[in-house]
Write an enzyme that holds these catalytic residues in place. Structure first.
Site, PDB file in Angstrom:
ATOM      1  CB  ILE A 174      -1.004  -0.007   1.187  1.00  0.00           C
ATOM      2  CG1 ILE A 174      -2.041   1.103   1.047  1.00  0.00           C
ATOM      3  CG2 ILE A 174      -0.298   0.118   2.528  1.00  0.00           C
ATOM      4  CD1 ILE A 174      -3.067   0.841  -0.019  1.00  0.00           C
ATOM      5  CB  SER A 198      10.414  -0.460   5.964  1.00  0.00           C
ATOM      6  OG  SER A 198       9.999  -1.749   5.563  1.00  0.00           O
ATOM      7  NE  ARG A 199      10.408  -5.512  11.552  1.00  0.00           N
ATOM      8  CZ  ARG A 199       9.650  -6.243  12.359  1.00  0.00           C
ATOM      9  NH1 ARG A 199      10.216  -6.985  13.287  1.00  0.00           N
ATOM     10  NH2 ARG A 199       8.350  -6.232  12.254  1.00  0.00           N
ATOM     11  CE  LYS A 219      -9.217  -0.138   5.225  1.00  0.00           C
ATOM     12  NZ  LYS A 219      -9.030  -1.331   4.321  1.00  0.00           N
TER      13      LYS A 219
END
Lengths: 309, 309
Positions: free
Chosen positions: B18, B40-41, B94
């Site tokens: 996303i 981010s990993r 969301k």
């Protein structure tokens, strides 16, 4: 009640076990209240005007300004909405509805109508709860463990609605514990994981294990025969606290505390309702119900043996 | 953005599908925003400073005042809480959390810290939604039917987290429809019944049928191959309306309406976030998530065939 004022007329809707066991005795013993009518398709109370149709009752008795709803949660919304639209003050048994959205809707209607809405949580009125809450203000809670184990056959004999959708299953007694939890904790917690046991033949859980943030956990079971357990054990930086017997007894550092004389849960609820109506206020705290909805959303489902009453 | 002011620095946390599909293009096309870092990993964006540890990022870049979280709902709370406690403004993909209680907790922290919290609902930004809402103001809704059927293998290839507890299953796309429903309806509705299909080997539903008050219903299915359906059909006292393609197209009395030029859902979300931060405001509407929690609480469960990606 102020000396010399006359008692406030109230009608009780839904004359089942909880009405007979708790609501009627509380109202009949109170000088603040006049139990003026009942509405029920199946039950009535000796000496009290009985209606079996809610619309007919609302039309016949516009002088009764307060209505207490103790029918099961599934039909409750329709009655509550009608009562509020007829400008009556409304008290709801727990849980206040079968969905959160419907209770929000009732709140908006009550506000618009300028009447009182009271979503009652009887366990918050248990003798030890206020004392436990005030003790926790000066302590840091390190862990809290709820054990709520009772026999559904004893407390809801043959009441299939408790296992129907909207009846909540074991969350129905469990929400009593959660109503105490959300009352006494100085800081709110949130659910992080849950496991729910659904009997193969039922739509709601018969047992549940809940994990919350802040080292809080709960175990609910509706299959407990023999002694019943409604305990909350709390470890704090200044030693342990415990609420037992559903909040009726408080232990600090292992010794039971002498509690103030207490009128009982339901007399306290009706005293609170009289106060709310008198002040033109409402009291709708959905925190216990939010934890249940969160558990039903997040909980991992496990199938358990079929259950028959 | 006011002419001459410099773009606001923002960091994106969770570089998955996303983020790449929506967040990064929206931010890189905007003159209001400067995508200054990612956390981010596993993923990074070419040309953007990449961190793999959130605590380290917060310490290293106190100048980045806005953080957008687009990782899955299960770990999101911990990141959001840390970001708010570090006095950063936070935007949430969301659903805003895996429980209602945790979002309430974030709201309290954001208020205390005096920073913005934006629980975003991208489908509310679809091109036809605002127009549909304004049309409904002058009409009486007689019925509304949501059909939301898509192929989970296409939209979440191999993403097992969507079926894990907290991933919500088909409620994850369904909540987009509910976010439109709760935006356009002049009067709120509440769930009255639901049926949920759980694949034998999964913890969340793959299909759901929801009934609401006011003649509103919804059908969600994640097994739709071929054409995908994201439709809302509305009967009113002045003829029918329809939102199709997830709200991108609006039909009134059967004819498609010309809509204003529209920047797209995610560019609109980030414009809204810029506005909220600029005004020192928050926007957290839990109504769509409440309907999901209500469905998971009240819904009758049905077992469906096992599902594998």
């Amino acid at each position: 009640m102020a000396y010399g004022t006359s008692p406030r007329r109230i009608a009780l809707v839904g004359i089942g076990k909880i009405a007979r066991d708790q609501h009627v005795p509380a109202l009949q013993a109170s000088s603040e209240w006049d139990l003026a009518a009942t509405v029920s398709r199946s039950g009535s109370i000796e000496g009290v005007e009985a209606h079996d149709d809610f619309d007919g009752f609302l039309e016949a008795r516009p002088d009764i300004e307060v209505i207490s709803l103790c029918l099961p949660p599934q039909p409750r919304f329709d009655y509550a909405k009608k009562a509020l639209l007829a400008r009556r003050h409304v008290m709801l048994e727990k849980p206040p509805g079968q969905t959160l959205a419907e209770v929000h809707e009732l709140q908006r209607i009550a506000e618009k109508q300028g009447v009182t809405l009271f979503a009652s949580w009887h366990s918050r009125m248990a003798a030890g709860v206020a004392a436990a809450k005030s003790r926790l203000v000066e302590r840091v809670v390190q862990s809290l463990r709820i054990t709520w184990k009772e026999d559904v056959r004893k407390w809801h004999p043959g009441q299939d609605w408790v296992f129907a959708p909207g009846g909540m299953g074991v969350m129905d007694p469990g929400i009593n514990a959660l109503s105490i939890l959300t009352e006494i904790l100085p800081e709110p917690v949130h659910l992080t994981a849950a496991e729910l046991e659904f009997p193969e033949n039922r739509d709601t859980p018969i047992a549940a294990r809940l994990e919350f943030s802040g080292n809080v956990s709960a175990e609910f079971d509706w299959r407990q025969e023999g002694p019943q357990t409604w305990d909350i054990e709390i470890e704090t930086n200044k030693g342990p606290l415990a609420l037992r017997e559903g909040g009726a007894r408080l232990y600090v550092d292992g010794s039971e505390q002498k509690l103030l004389d207490h009128p009982g849960e339901y007399p306290s609820l009706y005293a609170r309702m009289a106060d709310l109506v008198g002040r033109g206020a409402s009291d709708v705290d959905l925190a216990p119900m939010i934890h249940v909805a969160d558990a039903m959303t997040l909980g991992r489902r496990v199938t358990a043996a079929p259950f028959e009453f």
